[in-house]
Write a protein that holds these residues in place. Structure first.
Motif, PDB file in Angstrom:
ATOM      1  N   LEU A  84      -2.789   2.233  -4.351  1.00 30.91           N
ATOM      2  CA  LEU A  84      -2.772   3.582  -3.772  1.00 30.91           C
ATOM      3  C   LEU A  84      -3.780   3.595  -2.644  1.00 30.91           C
ATOM      4  O   LEU A  84      -4.939   3.213  -2.838  1.00 30.91           O
ATOM      5  N   ASN A  85      -3.332   3.957  -1.456  1.00 38.99           N
ATOM      6  CA  ASN A  85      -4.210   3.888  -0.297  1.00 38.99           C
ATOM      7  C   ASN A  85      -4.224   5.238   0.430  1.00 38.99           C
ATOM      8  O   ASN A  85      -3.341   5.542   1.224  1.00 38.99           O
ATOM      9  N   PRO A  86      -5.247   6.066   0.146  1.00 37.98           N
ATOM     10  CA  PRO A  86      -5.276   7.422   0.723  1.00 37.98           C
ATOM     11  C   PRO A  86      -5.443   7.424   2.243  1.00 37.98           C
ATOM     12  O   PRO A  86      -5.203   8.430   2.881  1.00 37.98           O
ATOM     13  N   ARG A  87      -5.832   6.281   2.820  1.00 31.85           N
ATOM     14  CA  ARG A  87      -6.024   6.209   4.274  1.00 31.85           C
ATOM     15  C   ARG A  87      -4.719   5.926   5.013  1.00 31.85           C
ATOM     16  O   ARG A  87      -4.671   5.970   6.235  1.00 31.85           O
ATOM     17  N   LEU A  88      -3.687   5.605   4.256  1.00 33.51           N
ATOM     18  CA  LEU A  88      -2.428   5.211   4.896  1.00 33.51           C
ATOM     19  C   LEU A  88      -1.686   6.449   5.399  1.00 33.51           C
ATOM     20  O   LEU A  88      -1.121   7.213   4.611  1.00 33.51           O
TER      21      LEU A  88
ATOM     22  N   GLU B  70       3.097   0.513   3.369  1.00 35.55           N
ATOM     23  CA  GLU B  70       2.834  -0.577   4.306  1.00 35.55           C
ATOM     24  C   GLU B  70       2.685  -1.852   3.491  1.00 35.55           C
ATOM     25  O   GLU B  70       2.182  -1.806   2.362  1.00 35.55           O
ATOM     26  N   ILE B  71       3.117  -2.961   4.040  1.00 36.80           N
ATOM     27  CA  ILE B  71       2.861  -4.240   3.378  1.00 36.80           C
ATOM     28  C   ILE B  71       1.991  -5.072   4.306  1.00 36.80           C
ATOM     29  O   ILE B  71       2.323  -5.258   5.483  1.00 36.80           O
ATOM     30  N   THR B  72       0.871  -5.529   3.776  1.00 38.05           N
ATOM     31  CA  THR B  72      -0.062  -6.314   4.591  1.00 38.05           C
ATOM     32  C   THR B  72      -0.144  -7.737   4.033  1.00 38.05           C
ATOM     33  O   THR B  72       0.290  -7.997   2.907  1.00 38.05           O
TER      34      THR B  72
ATOM     35  N   HIS C 103       0.855  -1.193   0.000  1.00 36.17           N
ATOM     36  CA  HIS C 103       0.000   0.000   0.000  1.00 36.17           C
ATOM     37  C   HIS C 103       0.882   1.230   0.000  1.00 36.17           C
ATOM     38  O   HIS C 103       1.874   1.288   0.729  1.00 36.17           O
ATOM     39  N   LEU C 104       0.489   2.213  -0.791  1.00 45.76           N
ATOM     40  CA  LEU C 104       1.359   3.374  -0.967  1.00 45.76           C
ATOM     41  C   LEU C 104       0.550   4.658  -0.830  1.00 45.76           C
ATOM     42  O   LEU C 104      -0.609   4.738  -1.254  1.00 45.76           O
ATOM     43  N   ASN C 105       1.179   5.658  -0.232  1.00 46.19           N
ATOM     44  CA  ASN C 105       0.539   6.966  -0.134  1.00 46.19           C
ATOM     45  C   ASN C 105       1.637   8.011   0.021  1.00 46.19           C
ATOM     46  O   ASN C 105       2.812   7.673   0.225  1.00 46.19           O
ATOM     47  N   SER C 106       1.250   9.274  -0.086  1.00 43.90           N
ATOM     48  CA  SER C 106       2.170  10.344   0.290  1.00 43.90           C
ATOM     49  C   SER C 106       1.473  11.146   1.378  1.00 43.90           C
ATOM     50  O   SER C 106       0.275  11.418   1.284  1.00 43.90           O
TER      51      SER C 106
END
Ligand code: AMP
Length: 416
Positions: free
Chosen positions: A252-256, A269-271, A163-166
């Motif tokens: 792309l995970n905007p909650r991260l 994060e890696i889940t 999961h990726l975000n900025s």
């Protein structure tokens, strides 16, 4: 007498699980130096200020989860809840930023957080992680992410998702937080008590809440990705592009948003879909202000921390070649010294060997070998001494062969 048991949230690690720990530790000590990381070991406790200043006073970790105690000189000390702040402290204090090059470190060790224990969540747990200092490129972010992902693949952890975000920077985040606060205030009554407080202390943390209603509501909230400044936006695009060169897929995970305050720009994060509620195997990102905030130079940082207990849950049983156990049995007491000589020669070569010095009877020795779970019993009897041979009994199918002593090395290579 009342039995003393281990404190809540801790666990003993013993065979056979310990084999997985050894496997993981060996693998990571082999893997991460490929990327020029050198190991660093820092103390398990530090001054409380390190974590207050480093992680952020409004974070869950600092507010609720730290093990802090007073020592005999009335100092406030804290069992480290994570290791990045300590690595930064050590690098500043020992002037490593000017002495070690490249500025890349990896670590492994226990961390401590006072949280409600559950599957995959402990009060003493173990992390390994890496830190890269002084490299602001998006490509190094992609390399760090790649190495964490590829390492999990290399040790056969399956079903993992990246999961990726900025999370932006000090230029763009305040504007985002303002909008987030306004939107969350509008829905305040529907949020849980904890999230209501977060609106004023640190609204970003609302995205961390596990309450289903809060998740549903905050899905409608503004997304930081839409508020990134030009620099953060470009950096994020470059990270995504570089990840495609490493050929790894991401969501792309905007909650991260990550639980610690020091992150800037890239967060990941890696889940694992096999883990249930505590599904994060590792997490990390860029932290460009932490070193400065802890009194060091204006140097950037990037890294991740991985939870070893959660990775161990995902590992298949580990079998080392040297895990095969040999029992050396002697037919009669006068032959025990021959058994010791043979055992010594095998220990010298690195094999795993057991001799029982107390059981004089061969039958009893074989029974014991069975009980221990031995793979092969080497039998030394009168005939073997006369013929310069060794009899080898497989304890799995009880087949027995006799070979010449000079053939033993070849047999060991083929069978152990
Ligand atoms: P964090 O330092 O919170 O970013 O956590 C990094 C990783 O450490 C997580 O993805 C988990 O795998 C692991 N971890 C964090 N807290 C715990 C805990 N209380 N028990 C076990 N593992 C944990």
């Amino acid at each position: 007498m009342k039995r003393i048991i281990a404190p809540k949230g801790t666990k003993d690690i013993f065979p056979p699980e310990i084999a997985k720990w050894h496997y993981l530790e060996e693998k990571l000590r082999d893997y991460f130096p490929r990327f020029m990381y050198k190991e660093i070991r820092t103390p398990i406790f530090e001054h409380i200020e390190l974590f207050q200043r480093g992680i952020g006073t409004e974070t869950e970790v600092v507010q609720k989860e730290m093990y802090t105690f007073k020592d005999k000189a009335n100092r406030d000390l804290t069992l480290r809840p994570e290791n990045t702040a300590s690595v930064v402290r050590a690098a500043i204090e020992n002037d490593l930023f000017n002495r070690v090059y490249p500025l890349r470190f990896f670590y492994i060790g226990p961390m401590f957080r006072y949280d409600k224990p559950q599957k995959g969540r402990f009060r003493q747990f173990h992390q390994f992680g890496v830190e890269v200092f002084g490299d602001e490129s998006a490509q190094v972010d992609a390399e760090v992410i790649y190495s964490s992902y590829d390492f999990l693949k290399e040790i056969n952890v399956r079903d993992i998702q990246l999961h990726l975000n900025s999370v932006g920077c000090e230029n763009c985040r305040p504007n985002f937080l303002k909008h987030l606060r306004t939107e969350s205030e509008k829905r305040m009554k529907e949020l849980c008590v904890d999230c209501q407080k977060k609106i004023y202390t640190n609204p970003l943390r609302i995205f961390d809440c596990k309450n289903l209603k809060c998740i549903e509501i905050s899905n409608d909230f503004p997304k930081i990705i839409d508020y990134l400044c030009k620099e953060c936006g470009t950096h994020f695009e470059e990270v995504k592009e570089a990840l495609s060169i490493f050929k790894i897929k991401f969501n792309l995970n905007p909650r991260l948003v990550r639980g610690l305050d020091y992150y800037t720009k890239t967060a990941f994060e890696i889940t694992s879909s096999q883990l249930g509620a505590q599904d994060a195997l590792l997490g990390g990102g860029r932290y460009n202000n932490l070193i400065k905030e802890l009194g060091g130079a204006d140097i950037s940082g990037m890294g991740f921390a991985a939870g070893i207990e959660r990775i161990i849950l995902q590992l298949d049983d580990v079998k080392h070649k040297k895990d095969k156990m040999i029992f050396i049995a002697y037919q009669s007491l006068p032959l025990m010294n021959k058994a010791i000589q043979l055992a010594k020669s095998l220990w010298d070569k690195g094999y795993c060997v057991y001799v029982d010095y107390n059981l004089k009877n061969l039958k009893k020795q074989l029974k014991k070998a069975n009980k221990i779970g031995i793979d092969y019993t080497f039998i030394i009897g009168e005939d073997e001494i006369v013929n310069e041979s060794i009899s080898i009994k497989s304890m799995k199918n009880y087949e027995q062969i006799t070979i010449k002593q000079e053939e033993l090395d070849k047999w060991l290579i083929n069978n152990i």
